[in-house]
Motif scaffolding. Sequence first.
Motif, short mmCIF file in Angstrom:
data_model
loop_
_atom_site.label_atom_id
_atom_site.label_comp_id
_atom_site.label_asym_id
_atom_site.label_seq_id
_atom_site.Cartn_x
_atom_site.Cartn_y
_atom_site.Cartn_z
N GLN A 127 -14.62 -33.79 3.69
CA GLN A 127 -13.89 -33.99 4.95
C GLN A 127 -14.38 -35.24 5.68
N GLN A 128 -15.68 -35.46 5.68
CA GLN A 128 -16.23 -36.63 6.37
C GLN A 128 -15.87 -37.92 5.66
N VAL A 129 -15.86 -37.91 4.34
CA VAL A 129 -15.47 -39.12 3.60
C VAL A 129 -14.01 -39.45 3.87
N ARG A 130 -13.15 -38.44 3.85
CA ARG A 130 -11.73 -38.67 4.11
C ARG A 130 -11.51 -39.30 5.48
N ALA A 131 -12.36 -38.96 6.43
CA ALA A 131 -12.16 -39.44 7.80
C ALA A 131 -12.37 -40.94 7.92
N ASN A 132 -13.18 -41.55 7.04
CA ASN A 132 -13.45 -42.98 7.21
C ASN A 132 -12.37 -43.88 6.61
N LYS A 133 -11.51 -43.34 5.75
CA LYS A 133 -10.33 -44.03 5.22
C LYS A 133 -10.66 -45.31 4.43
N VAL A 134 -11.91 -45.48 4.06
CA VAL A 134 -12.30 -46.62 3.23
C VAL A 134 -12.87 -46.14 1.90
N THR A 135 -13.85 -45.24 1.99
CA THR A 135 -14.45 -44.67 0.78
C THR A 135 -13.46 -43.71 0.14
N ARG A 136 -13.33 -43.79 -1.17
CA ARG A 136 -12.41 -42.93 -1.90
C ARG A 136 -13.17 -41.71 -2.43
N ILE A 137 -12.60 -40.53 -2.25
CA ILE A 137 -13.29 -39.30 -2.62
C ILE A 137 -12.39 -38.43 -3.48
N SER A 138 -12.97 -37.88 -4.55
CA SER A 138 -12.29 -36.91 -5.41
C SER A 138 -13.21 -35.71 -5.56
N SER A 139 -12.66 -34.59 -5.98
CA SER A 139 -13.48 -33.40 -6.14
C SER A 139 -13.05 -32.62 -7.37
N LEU A 140 -13.99 -31.87 -7.91
CA LEU A 140 -13.75 -30.96 -9.02
C LEU A 140 -14.39 -29.64 -8.64
N ILE A 141 -13.58 -28.68 -8.24
CA ILE A 141 -14.09 -27.41 -7.74
C ILE A 141 -13.71 -26.28 -8.70
N LEU A 142 -14.71 -25.60 -9.23
CA LEU A 142 -14.49 -24.45 -10.11
C LEU A 142 -14.38 -23.18 -9.28
N ASP A 143 -13.71 -22.17 -9.83
CA ASP A 143 -13.64 -20.88 -9.14
C ASP A 143 -15.01 -20.22 -9.10
N SER A 144 -15.76 -20.33 -10.18
CA SER A 144 -17.10 -19.75 -10.20
C SER A 144 -17.98 -20.55 -11.16
N GLY A 145 -19.26 -20.56 -10.85
CA GLY A 145 -20.21 -21.28 -11.68
C GLY A 145 -21.49 -21.53 -10.91
N GLY A 146 -22.62 -21.29 -11.54
CA GLY A 146 -23.90 -21.45 -10.87
C GLY A 146 -24.44 -22.87 -10.97
N HIS A 147 -25.64 -23.03 -10.46
CA HIS A 147 -26.32 -24.33 -10.45
C HIS A 147 -27.06 -24.46 -11.78
N ASN A 148 -26.30 -24.71 -12.87
CA ASN A 148 -26.92 -24.65 -14.19
C ASN A 148 -26.15 -25.50 -15.20
N PHE A 149 -26.72 -25.59 -16.41
CA PHE A 149 -26.14 -26.43 -17.45
C PHE A 149 -24.74 -25.96 -17.86
N ASN A 150 -24.55 -24.65 -17.92
CA ASN A 150 -23.25 -24.14 -18.36
C ASN A 150 -22.14 -24.64 -17.44
N THR A 151 -22.40 -24.64 -16.15
CA THR A 151 -21.42 -25.14 -15.18
C THR A 151 -21.18 -26.63 -15.37
N TRP A 152 -22.26 -27.39 -15.51
CA TRP A 152 -22.11 -28.85 -15.63
C TRP A 152 -21.44 -29.26 -16.93
N LEU A 153 -21.65 -28.48 -17.99
CA LEU A 153 -20.95 -28.76 -19.25
C LEU A 153 -19.44 -28.65 -19.08
N ARG A 154 -18.99 -27.79 -18.17
CA ARG A 154 -17.56 -27.64 -17.91
C ARG A 154 -17.04 -28.78 -17.05
N GLU A 155 -17.92 -29.44 -16.34
CA GLU A 155 -17.49 -30.49 -15.41
C GLU A 155 -17.63 -31.91 -15.98
#
Length: 376
Positions: free
Chosen positions: A333-361
């Motif tokens: 939200q904060q990046v979008r507000a500055n209208k200069v920096t470009r922001i994208s996201s990849l949001i999973l429904d579920s996944g922990g802070h681990n290798f299995n999650t990052w392998l999917r991303e």
Amino acid sequence: MGLTSNKVLVLALVLAVLLFVGTVWYWPRLARRNWLVVGGRVGLLFATQFTVIAALGLAANQTFGFYASWSDLLGEENGQGEVVDNGAAGSSGGPLQVLGTQTVNVSGGAQPQIGGQIQRVTIFGPKTHIATPAYVYLPPEYFQPAFRTRSFPVGVVLSGYPGTAAALIKGLKYPRTAHELSKQGKMQPMILVMLRPTVVPPRDTECVDVPGGPQVETFFTKDLPDAVRSHYRRVGVSPFGWGIIGDSTGGYCALKFAMHHPDVYAAGVGLSPFYKAPIDPTTGDLFHGNKQLKNRADLMWYLKHEPAPNTSLLVTSSKHGEYHYKDTLKFIQQVRANKVTRISSLILDSGGHNFNTWLREIPGALQWMSGRLSDR
């Protein structure tokens, strides 16, 4: 035998199985009630549990790459810290030295023209006097005559803390994924420089230029790009040819470098990142009372108070299982507000802070980064 050796893991597993079987077999003989027999039962239980836990710990370390060596595990690793005299490095081959090579785990990987090549290197920083080990993945096209005059974009890949560079190859499979995506035409051929952000182990510097201490941010934004350009041919000289990606601590560093230095990195990817540098026993005093440095290391503060950086960012998280999910939404939200920096996201429904999650991303993240870099 090293901590990450397969022989150590196999030995631990064999000992665990033998002790388990031995405990079951001899338990009836230890049923009497005297101090010697009770001591034997306690000893067998302790030894069995210790070997099982050790085997599980070794297996987890093999998978997730927490520690690279016994000295790293015990907090004794300091031999690759700051280098006082860099003259020897310069006279023996420059700021990047190749120590060995290995194949990529793909079909035909034994031939560099087909599978590419992974080089084990040491990078010396003449400006910061920091030296660190790394791996460099060269795509097959780098070895093909038709691409002799082509420039290749570079992706710097960072592990988390403590992490190991080897885990980026074995656990997170960056070279193999890049090879497959390129072969499928989903990303352009790219050089990957893989290392951990802990370049002055065992200290976790959070990629900060510590006052009076290691200048880690300068190493990653000045020394490292210069070293890669000096050694490999046809590496892009503009920021449009450079991107950076990392997970956890490495993700925070990647975003910070792209925001602080858009003239160096045109794209930054944070896989499950956090957004400011913590202060704890592993970091020590990073800022020495300098409030300005502390604020600049807080990416939320930076977006509100500094000029908007002209760079592209990608952040990933999970709705369930990732504890920085709400912070990630605020950051977007904060990046979008500055209208200069470009922001994208990849949001999973579920996944922990681990290798299995990052392998999917990682596949999507590499495609995204490739699309924002050029071979200029």
